[in-house]
Design an enzyme around this catalytic site. Structure first.
Site: not given
Ligand code: AG3
Length: 282
Positions: A31, A106, A155
């Site tokens: 991203q 993550e 999250d």
């Protein structure tokens, strides 16, 4: 000269902030990541144009995602965070002395690195010896776990790019499997004002597997519409009985046991949305 950043929240709506300084912009394998220093909200983490967290209001999201599930669990020892590379959720989890280990999975290592460098008040707890930071795919990690965690916190970003699978039914089945017999999960689920259909869908998937499947809300100024939702799935412990003694010992700015209970009181239209989802259960 003035610089302004706009998140286009919908094709017809945006959040615009005056920028003091653009501290970092990078294209990661997943991203586009930016750290902006804004006049109103302090430093801000932006992924693919969407505000993820800001120094000024991050506490609301991180406290509500974390303390609601952790304080209804009598003894949360092993906790998993899916996403959350900025570290804010880990920081809140580690306020609980019962927690022995937090794993953070993550997918984008660059989010962790940029947060460590530019958002120290948010990422500080990633260095704690009880925290284990794993760079990897949260979906695969959860799918590979069985009865391993007391609490799992999702999250994530909104369902774009690598996060799409976190908003699909198989992921909720994996969450159920990865939790212990009295485990609890909480996940961010966008805003009922714009994403009602998605929330109703998730409610159906969760209620199929978890006896307690409840939505709760928090007011978060920098997220679309300011009204944000979280889905809670619990195998055994009721959603509305936070441990008051443990809550008192926590240093928080938004969360309190009163706010906890109130967060499950839903506006009528949201209640009706979920009611319709419930009656559509097979
Ligand atoms: N993750 C949820 C952010 C969603 C915001 N959506 C948006 N701005 N369109 C936050 C991660 C913080 N740890």
């Amino acid at each position: 000269m003035e610089f302004w950043f706009t998140e286009r929240q919908t094709p017809n709506l945006g959040l615009t902030c005056r920028v003091k300084e653009s501290l970092w912009v990078e294209r990661t394998p997943y991203q586009t990541l930016a750290i902006l220093d804004t006049y109103q909200y302090g430093r801000m983490l932006v992924l693919d144009g969407a505000v993820q967290t800001t120094e000024v209001d991050e506490h609301i999201y991180h406290e509500m995602l974390t303390h609601v599930p952790l304080l209804i669990h009598p003894r949360p020892r092993r906790v998993l965070v899916v996403g959350g590379g900025d570290g804010g959720t880990v920081r809140e989890i580690l306020k609980h002395p019962e927690v022995e280990q937090v794993e953070l999975v993550e997918i984008d290592e660059r989010v962790i690195a940029a947060s460590r460098r530019f958002l120290p008040t948010i990422s500080c707890a990633l260095e704690d010896p009880r925290a284990r930071v794993i760079v990897g795919d949260g979906v695969a990690h959860v799918a590979a776990a069985q009865g391993a965690y007391d609490v799992i916190l999702v999250d994530s970003t909104d369902p774009v790019g690598p996060a799409i699978a976190l908003f699909e039914e198989p992921f909720f089945a994996s969450l159920h499997r990865a939790l212990k017999g009295d485990g609890i999960f909480a996940a961010q689920t966008k805003t009922p004002y714009l994403d009602g259909a998605l929330i109703a869908q998730i409610q159906r998937w969760v209620a199929r597997r978890f006896p307690v499947a409840c939505l709760y809300l928090a007011a978060i100024p920098t997220y679309p519409t300011g009204l944000w939702s979280f889905m809670l799935g619990s195998k055994r412990h009721p959603h509305d009985r936070p441990d008051e003694v443990r809550a008192k010992a926590l240093e928080t700015r938004y969360y309190s046991p009163e706010v906890h209970r109130a967060a499950f009181a839903l506006p009528r239209t949201v209640e009706e949305l979920l009611e319709r989802a419930r009656s559509a259960l097979p």
